[in-house]
Write an enzyme that holds these catalytic residues in place. Structure first.
Site, PDB file in Angstrom:
ATOM      1  N   HIS A 156       0.814  -1.214   0.000  1.00  0.00           N
ATOM      2  CA  HIS A 156       0.000   0.000   0.000  1.00  0.00           C
ATOM      3  C   HIS A 156       0.851   1.269   0.000  1.00  0.00           C
ATOM      4  O   HIS A 156       0.327   2.351  -0.270  1.00  0.00           O
ATOM      5  CB  HIS A 156      -0.924   0.011   1.214  1.00  0.00           C
ATOM      6  CG  HIS A 156      -2.030  -0.996   1.131  1.00  0.00           C
ATOM      7  ND1 HIS A 156      -3.337  -0.650   0.869  1.00  0.00           N
ATOM      8  CD2 HIS A 156      -2.019  -2.342   1.259  1.00  0.00           C
ATOM      9  CE1 HIS A 156      -4.093  -1.744   0.852  1.00  0.00           C
ATOM     10  NE2 HIS A 156      -3.318  -2.777   1.092  1.00  0.00           N
ATOM     11  N   ASP A 364       3.776   9.228  -1.159  1.00  0.00           N
ATOM     12  CA  ASP A 364       2.625   8.470  -0.678  1.00  0.00           C
ATOM     13  C   ASP A 364       2.310   7.355  -1.663  1.00  0.00           C
ATOM     14  O   ASP A 364       2.414   7.552  -2.885  1.00  0.00           O
ATOM     15  CB  ASP A 364       1.399   9.376  -0.530  1.00  0.00           C
ATOM     16  CG  ASP A 364       0.561   9.028   0.689  1.00  0.00           C
ATOM     17  OD1 ASP A 364       0.646   7.878   1.155  1.00  0.00           O
ATOM     18  OD2 ASP A 364      -0.168   9.909   1.175  1.00  0.00           O
TER      19      ASP A 364
END
Length: 495
Positions: A156, A364
């Site tokens: 992730h 991110d």
């Protein structure tokens, strides 16, 4: 029929108040709540002794199996190696990593313990889907005990270039262990390519079609599966939340000022200090905006017992005080800095009110706040997304968002001013581009694409296609490759 067994560090148990907090928990819970299966992981509890067996509960079609960790496990595996070594290194911050061999030993020990407990649950035909950096070597230990299940892994967070991975002490025990999976999924093409190059440095041979690598006597496949949201449900949630008394009271407190919003966990990867510097520059160089905007930064604290996070908390709180001290008036507070958690419904209502969202991480994996903000907007009068080029979401939303470099203070201030001044027609056009992507790439498509790639028995002709007008294809920053699981969803029939 094969069961789906999901494994993650934390399990979002349905009876726990507050609901899932992280993007991983939100994504997995939304993807599997109607499909059923088993979700296995840590209970979140720290106990004097390790669990003898998983604690099992049932809720609807889902079975939840959790184990406790000891204080030593928690400190070495979670606080130590996972969050003080893997997290910074995988976010390109080798300088912030603090490696101790005892922490690596704890990380390996806990992963072996997970494998032992998981072995009591899984059947030979189960499909196992393991999530995130806490569990990188888990498949290796399952293979060592003889399990030949189809095992997939999804990361992730970002995957950095090979030279950064190799700065990680004993990287073969963690990142290198991903070669034990049948499928490794990433958020972006860049993350996938970085991992492929890393395996090549370890003697891996790319497959002829470029979709995987032969290494250590087995083949590992790669794929790009951008994490998504429940788009339709979030649209409805935002619409409803905007009519609640709580959100209406917040709206009234703005007194007609334009709302700038940021929602981030307190973490150095989110670029909050850089964002505050840019906002300060915006106020210093744009006095005409004084008393016309209100910036609300919602930042729940996390990992409060890790020194780096304690230091960041002090810095950001001090910086917020400096900005208000320099620019506030008796009737205007330019920055509201809030360290508390709000429900997803409340946040949806806040997003719908906002004229601008600042989503500017230094790095991110995806950033679901960006997607939720877009989904929450009123299409007739949408706000503007100011998005870091280093967020995974930029690969999908880049042509609709205003992209920024979070290291460029003046550039971010200029982008903020542009977003606040943007004409309605341009705002509508940008929002429509992004919504077309979110409506196709929703959370169900994410889960279906990954599981279809992991399960070779499923005929490709049975996969559902979604046709889009060509305008939707042009709104994708990087067109999917012909082998991408998303290709059939984004290419119109006959293209």
């Amino acid at each position: 029929m094969s069961r789906i067994v999901v494994v993650s560090n934390r399990v979002a148990l349905p009876q726990r108040s507050g609901g899932p907090a992280g993007g991983l928990a939100v994504a997995v819970n939304a993807a599997l709540k109607d499909k059923g299966g088993i979700w296995f992981g840590w209970s979140g509890r720290v106990a004097p002794e390790p669990s003898d067996a998983p604690e099992v509960t049932h809720h609807g079609a889902m079975t939840y199996a959790v184990i406790d960790l000891t204080t030593e496990d928690y400190q070495e595996y979670y606080n130590g190696f996972a969050n003080r070594v893997l997290w910074p290194v995988l976010h390109y911050r080798v300088d912030l990593s603090e490696f101790y061999r005892s922490d690596l030993s704890g990380y390996i020990r806990v992963n072996r313990m997970f494998a032992e407990h998981l072995a009591k649950i899984i059947r030979p035909d189960d499909v196992v889907w393991i999530h995130d950096y806490h569990m990188m070597p888990l498949a290796r230990y399952l293979r060592e005990s003889g399990h030949q299940n189809r095992i997939g892994f999804f990361l992730h967070i970002p995957m950095p270039p090979a030279d950064i991975i190799q700065a990680l002490p004993q990287h073969s025990e963690t990142v290198g262990a991903l070669a034990s999976y049948d499928l490794v999924g990433f958020q972006t093409e860049g993350d996938k390519d970085n991992f492929a190059r890393y395996l090549e440095t370890r003697g891996g041979q790319p497959t002829p079609d470029g979709t995987g690598c032969d290494i250590g006597g087995r083949r590992v496949a790669f794929g790009v599966f951008p994490v998504a949201i429940e788009t339709g449900a979030f649209v409805r949630r935002a619409r409803h939340a905007s009519r609640t008394r709580f959100v209406k009271a917040f709206h009234e407190s703005l007194m007609g000022r334009k709302l700038i919003i940021g929602v981030d966990r307190l973490d150095y990867s989110k670029g909050i200090p850089n964002r505050l510097d840019a906002y300060e520059h915006f106020l210093r160089t744009g006095p005409e905006w004084h008393d016309r905007v209100a910036y609300v930064q919602i930042t729940p604290k996390s990992r409060t017992d890790v020194p780096e996070y304690q230091e960041m908390d002090r810095y950001v709180s001090h910086k917020a005080g400096q900005i208000n001290g320099a620019y506030a008036d008796v009737s205007w507070t330019p920055l509201r800095y809030v360290n508390r958690t709000y429900s997803r419904s409340a946040l949806a209502g806040f997003y719908r009110l906002a004229d601008v969202a600042l989503v500017t991480p230094l790095r991110d994996g995806m950033n679901l706040v960006a997607k939720e903000f877009v989904a929450a907007q009123d299409p007739a009068d949408p706000g503007v997304l100011v998005l870091s080029q280093f967020a995974g979401a930029a690969a999908e939303l880049g042509t609709g968002a205003v992209l920024v470099n979070p290291h460029d203070t003046e550039g971010m201030a200029t982008a903020l001013r542009r977003a606040l001044d943007m004409p309605l027609a341009e705002r509508r056009e940008r929002h429509a581009r992004m919504m077309r992507i979110l409506e196709v790439r929703d959370i169900d498509c994410w889960a279906e694409a990954f599981l279809a790639a992991l399960s070779p028995k499923e005929p490709a002709t049975e996969r559902r296609e979604i046709a889009l007008p060509r305008a939707a294809i042009r709104s994708v920053v990087r067109p999917p490759s012909p082998t991408s699981p998303w290709s059939s969803r984004l290419m119109p029939r006959g293209a």
